[in-house]
Design an enzyme around this catalytic site. Structure first.
Site, short mmCIF file in Angstrom:
data_model
loop_
_atom_site.label_atom_id
_atom_site.label_comp_id
_atom_site.label_asym_id
_atom_site.label_seq_id
_atom_site.Cartn_x
_atom_site.Cartn_y
_atom_site.Cartn_z
N ARG A 51 0.65 -1.21 0.08
CA ARG A 51 -0.15 0.00 -0.08
C ARG A 51 0.91 1.48 0.07
O ARG A 51 2.21 1.03 0.01
CB ARG A 51 -1.16 -0.17 1.27
CG ARG A 51 -0.56 -0.78 2.40
CD ARG A 51 0.32 -0.12 3.29
NE ARG A 51 0.06 1.45 3.49
CZ ARG A 51 0.93 2.15 3.70
NH1 ARG A 51 2.32 2.05 3.77
NH2 ARG A 51 0.51 3.68 3.79
N GLY A 52 0.27 2.40 -0.18
CA GLY A 52 1.05 3.88 -0.16
C GLY A 52 1.32 3.98 -1.73
O GLY A 52 1.66 2.93 -2.62
N ALA A 53 0.77 5.11 -2.06
CA ALA A 53 0.79 5.38 -3.50
C ALA A 53 1.82 5.18 -4.41
O ALA A 53 1.73 4.31 -5.43
CB ALA A 53 0.53 7.07 -3.41
N GLN A 199 -2.09 2.42 10.04
CA GLN A 199 -0.76 2.46 9.41
C GLN A 199 0.17 3.16 10.04
O GLN A 199 1.54 2.88 9.97
CB GLN A 199 -0.80 3.19 7.93
CG GLN A 199 -1.87 2.26 6.99
CD GLN A 199 -3.11 2.86 6.90
OE1 GLN A 199 -3.75 3.13 7.88
NE2 GLN A 199 -3.68 2.68 5.58
N ASP A 240 -1.88 11.02 -1.78
CA ASP A 240 -2.38 9.91 -2.81
C ASP A 240 -2.66 10.55 -3.90
O ASP A 240 -2.37 9.88 -4.95
CB ASP A 240 -3.35 9.08 -1.98
CG ASP A 240 -3.03 8.23 -0.72
OD1 ASP A 240 -2.98 8.99 0.19
OD2 ASP A 240 -2.34 7.12 -0.89
N ASN A 250 -5.25 13.07 0.91
CA ASN A 250 -4.49 11.93 1.62
C ASN A 250 -5.36 11.21 2.44
O ASN A 250 -6.58 11.44 2.40
CB ASN A 250 -3.38 12.74 2.25
CG ASN A 250 -2.36 11.87 2.95
OD1 ASN A 250 -1.68 11.06 2.24
ND2 ASN A 250 -2.11 11.96 4.06
N LYS A 251 -4.71 10.23 3.28
CA LYS A 251 -5.46 9.52 4.24
C LYS A 251 -6.43 10.18 5.11
O LYS A 251 -6.09 11.33 5.67
CB LYS A 251 -4.35 8.73 5.18
CG LYS A 251 -4.92 7.80 6.09
CD LYS A 251 -5.72 6.60 5.51
CE LYS A 251 -4.97 5.92 4.57
NZ LYS A 251 -6.02 5.00 3.77
#
Ligand code: MRU
Length: 358
Positions: A51-53, A199, A240, A250-251
């Site tokens: 995960r993570g862009a 996360q 993201d 973003n998150k």
């Protein structure tokens, strides 16, 4: 970066197999997983084993390599590219990497296609390492300024995991932190737990611990009072998808931190590589926001008394949940964008100064 003092990247290619660190098991288990088919790559992205862009972009690029290894068939490759893009719609790096691969592969004959796909996937991966390193060097200057004025430990708040685990190496938001630490600047990181998937607690704190960087996990609602008390010198988060207007997706929870930062005059920076900039849309309403499985909220995973990983239900069985994974921070709350090319104002003008070919 280091795990048990051994340097790792988050993804690598070996003997026609893509190797990843299964992030759903961290911090309790460090498991390297093999991806052998494009379906394996799609599932790893969907289930957030990666995960993570930036990392999902590189995983998708190697997913196309696996698709070619499986079948040298144009319609299979096109279907693979569509399924990869659909696996996680919010982070733009995924589509960016797939589009770049498909452009490179268009019209290439079947004798050459695997070699060219491998070269391009590796180029995207190595480029991300460089981007993140330069984000770190550019962000370092901001931390140095604060350290010079403060003459004491610099307290940085971060949200979610925009660390090396979200990229290939260095991270985005954490890269300036790693660079500052390596230069001997005294740093302490407030790590937002980042519900529902944690996360921050599970990944950011874990990776900072592995590098020896002092950090403290806080509940997501704690940042506000810390800022009011003067215990946060700056915030650095990742992204993201950032629009050319400077608005940042973003998150979930990032927006609330930005509001608290504004109210308390705490600088709020967003660190991102140019692969995270979506030049194609201007309206934040056009960003697809993932609404994820309700069990991410209602269940939690941890070690049980027998030291085994276990998931338990923490909500009333009949309660409804809503699980939006991302939010939007309007550009007006962002002090600056830290990119591989430099730091700029979060605006069309600011971004155009750095990326004048766009
Ligand atoms: O849902 P995730 O874990 O893939 O989301 C990642 C984030 O939102 C990170 O915070 C981030 O800033 C983008 S990746 C550098």
């Amino acid at each position: 970066m280091l795990i048990n003092r051994k340097p790792y990247r988050t993804i690598w290619f070996e003997n026609n197999i893509v190797k990843i660190i299964n992030q759903t098991k961290l911090p309790h288990q460090f498991i390297i997983k093999d991806l052998k088919t494009v379906k394996d790559s799609i599932n790893a992205i969907k289930n957030m084993e990666v995960r993570g862009a930036p990392l999902i972009g590189v995983t998708a690029a190697y997913g196309l390599v696996l698709s070619i290894i499986e079948k040298k068939d144009q319609s299979f490759l096109v279907k693979s590219s569509e399924d990869l893009i659909a696996a996680r719609p919010t982070a733009i790096n995924l589509k960016w990497a797939v589009d770049r691969m498909m452009k490179k592969l268009s019209g290439v004959n079947s004798n050459e296609i695997l070699r060219i796909a491998l070269e391009e996937a590796k180029a995207i991966m190595d480029e991300d390492v460089n981007f993140c390193k330069n984000i770190g060097l550019n962000g370092l200057k901001i931390i140095e300024e604060i350290a010079k004025k403060k003459k004491d430990t610099v307290n940085i708040l971060t949200h979610c995991n925009a660390g090396w685990l979200a990229t290939i190496d260095w991270g985005t938001a954490t890269s300036p932190i790693y660079h500052a630490y390596q230069k001997g600047i005294k740093i302490h990181v407030w790590v937002d737990e980042t519900r529902p998937r944690n996360q921050g607690a599970n990944l950011t704190s874990y990776e900072l611990n592995e590098e020896g960087i002092p950090n403290t996990i806080i509940a997501d609602n704690t940042g506000g009072i810390l800022m009011q008390r003067g215990q946060v010198d700056m915030c650095i988060v990742g992204s993201d998808r950032t629009l050319s207007t400077g608005d940042v997706c973003n998150k979930i929870g990032t927006y609330l931190k930005a509001l608290a930062a504004k109210d308390n005059n705490v600088p709020f920076y967003v660190a991102l590589p140019s692969s995270t900039i979506d030049w194609s849309i201007k309206n934040v309403k056009d960003i697809p926001i993932e609404e994820r499985d309700p069990t991410e909220l209602s269940h939690i995973q941890g070690l049980n008394e027998d030291n085994k990983l276990q998931k338990i239900l923490i909500y009333p069985q009949r309660s409804k949940t809503m699980n939006l994974a991302f939010d939007i921070t309007p550009a007006k709350y962002v002090t600056g964008l830290i990119t591989e090319k430099g730091v700029c104002e979060a605006s069309e003008k600011g971004l155009k100064k750095l990326f004048d070919n766009k």
